[in-house]
Write a protein that holds these residues in place. Structure first.
Motif, short mmCIF file in Angstrom:
data_model
loop_
_atom_site.label_atom_id
_atom_site.label_comp_id
_atom_site.label_asym_id
_atom_site.label_seq_id
_atom_site.Cartn_x
_atom_site.Cartn_y
_atom_site.Cartn_z
N ALA A 100 -6.37 -9.59 -1.55
CA ALA A 100 -5.93 -8.19 -1.52
C ALA A 100 -5.87 -7.60 -2.92
CB ALA A 100 -4.57 -8.09 -0.84
N ILE A 101 -5.43 -8.39 -3.89
CA ILE A 101 -5.37 -7.93 -5.28
C ILE A 101 -6.77 -7.66 -5.81
CG2 ILE A 101 -4.76 -8.60 -7.64
CD1 ILE A 101 -2.41 -10.22 -6.35
N ASP A 105 -6.08 -3.43 -3.52
CA ASP A 105 -4.88 -2.96 -2.82
C ASP A 105 -3.68 -2.94 -3.76
OD1 ASP A 105 -6.64 -3.28 -0.74
OD2 ASP A 105 -5.33 -4.54 0.48
N VAL A 106 -2.74 -2.04 -3.49
CA VAL A 106 -1.42 -2.15 -4.11
C VAL A 106 -0.71 -3.27 -3.37
CG1 VAL A 106 0.76 -1.00 -4.59
CG2 VAL A 106 -1.38 0.30 -4.65
N ASN A 116 -1.66 -3.58 -9.06
CA ASN A 116 -2.49 -2.39 -8.84
C ASN A 116 -1.67 -1.13 -8.56
OD1 ASN A 116 -4.82 -4.01 -9.12
ND2 ASN A 116 -4.84 -4.48 -6.94
N GLU A 117 -0.46 -1.04 -9.12
CA GLU A 117 0.37 0.13 -8.86
C GLU A 117 -0.19 1.40 -9.50
OE1 GLU A 117 4.85 -1.35 -7.86
OE2 GLU A 117 4.38 -1.05 -9.98
N VAL A 118 -1.12 1.26 -10.43
CA VAL A 118 -1.76 2.45 -11.00
C VAL A 118 -2.47 3.26 -9.92
CG1 VAL A 118 -3.93 1.28 -11.56
CG2 VAL A 118 -3.22 3.27 -12.89
N GLN A 119 -2.84 2.59 -8.83
CA GLN A 119 -3.48 3.30 -7.71
C GLN A 119 -2.54 4.36 -7.14
OE1 GLN A 119 -6.57 2.83 -6.70
NE2 GLN A 119 -7.19 0.73 -7.08
N ILE A 120 -1.24 4.10 -7.18
CA ILE A 120 -0.27 5.07 -6.65
C ILE A 120 -0.27 6.33 -7.51
CG2 ILE A 120 2.18 5.49 -6.24
CD1 ILE A 120 2.46 2.56 -5.49
N SER A 121 -0.26 6.16 -8.83
CA SER A 121 -0.29 7.32 -9.73
C SER A 121 -1.56 8.14 -9.52
CB SER A 121 -0.19 6.86 -11.19
OG SER A 121 1.01 6.16 -11.42
N TRP A 134 -7.34 8.17 -0.84
CA TRP A 134 -6.68 7.22 0.06
C TRP A 134 -6.11 6.07 -0.76
CZ3 TRP A 134 -8.39 2.18 0.16
CH2 TRP A 134 -9.65 1.94 -0.41
N ILE A 135 -5.20 5.34 -0.14
CA ILE A 135 -4.58 4.20 -0.80
C ILE A 135 -4.22 3.17 0.26
CG2 ILE A 135 -2.23 5.14 -0.68
CD1 ILE A 135 -1.76 3.97 -3.48
N ARG A 136 -4.38 1.90 -0.10
CA ARG A 136 -3.99 0.81 0.81
C ARG A 136 -2.89 -0.01 0.13
NH1 ARG A 136 -8.56 -1.87 1.38
NH2 ARG A 136 -9.24 -0.88 3.31
#
Length: 217
Positions: A100-101, A105-106, A116-121, A134-136
């Motif tokens: 997943a990493i 994925d977050v 992968n929390e940068v995906q949230i920003s 989109w985000i998973r």
């Protein structure tokens, strides 16, 4: 056509290296064709041209992936891994945290350990610009089973998918519903401050669901 001598052509991606073995040199030519993906022209430029080798066209993998709404990630590992993450793809039934990493994925493991929390920003920034994205988000139960959340945003609507199908000791369903709002609030847990993301106005009952707690580092 202008000719190029390039080292190690791998699929749609070209890696530059400091030392090139002559046996790995390939002769390719620039291929100034027009690329249309799902009705929209792809943005190719002088730094990222389409190339032709042995009658096959090669395009940078990021341009193809992102044009198909996938997220492309280049990993700094010895194998030079390239991850292409497509929200429509069916994930493998066995989906451990390391996969997943790598998939982008977050991945939340604990208050102090997430990936992968940068995906949230990036996701929140695109929402502010009203750009589809989109985000998973993947969490794991105590038994190691993945709980997968997928949120896509388009024209003010959030589509939320909760996939419990791999949870051997809980609900094994997949829920899909549309939500009208993504709310941010602040909180504290065991002395750790966080920002909580909550989807609101979801489904026929207009329910709310907690999406993620982003803890201060």
């Amino acid at each position: 056509m202008r000719k190029f001598i390039l080292g190690i052509l791998v699929g749609a991606l070209i890696f530059s290296v400091n030392r090139i073995d002559a046996s790995n040199l390939l002769e390719v030519v620039q291929f100034p064709a027009k690329l249309i993906i799902n009705g929209s022209p792809a943005a190719l430029d002088a730094d990222h041209p389409m190339l032709n080798y042995n009658g096959s066209a090669y395009v940078p993998v990021r341009i193809i992936g992102e044009a198909l709404q996938s997220k492309v990630k280049y990993l700094d590992d010895p194998e030079r891994t390239i991850s292409i993450n497509d929200p429509r793809a069916k994930l493998p039934q066995n989906y451990p945290e390391d996969l997943a990493i790598l998939n982008g994925d977050v991945v939340y493991l604990s208050m102090s350990k997430a990936y992968n929390e940068v995906q949230i920003s990036d996701f929140l920034n695109n929402i502010q610009k009203n750009v589809g994205d989109w985000i998973r988000i993947t969490r794991y139960t105590f038994e190691g089973d993945p709980i997968i959340q997928l949120v896509s945003y388009n024209d003010g609507i959030f589509r939320y998918t909760l996939d419990n199908s791999r949870d051997k000791f809980g609900a094994t369903d997949i829920r899909v519903m549309d939500c009208s709002e993504l709310n941010k609030s602040n909180g504290e847990l065991l002395g750790h401050k966080y920002t909580e993301l909550t989807l609101k106005g979801c489904g026929q009952n207009q329910e709310s669901t907690s999406l993620y707690k982003l803890f201060d580092k």
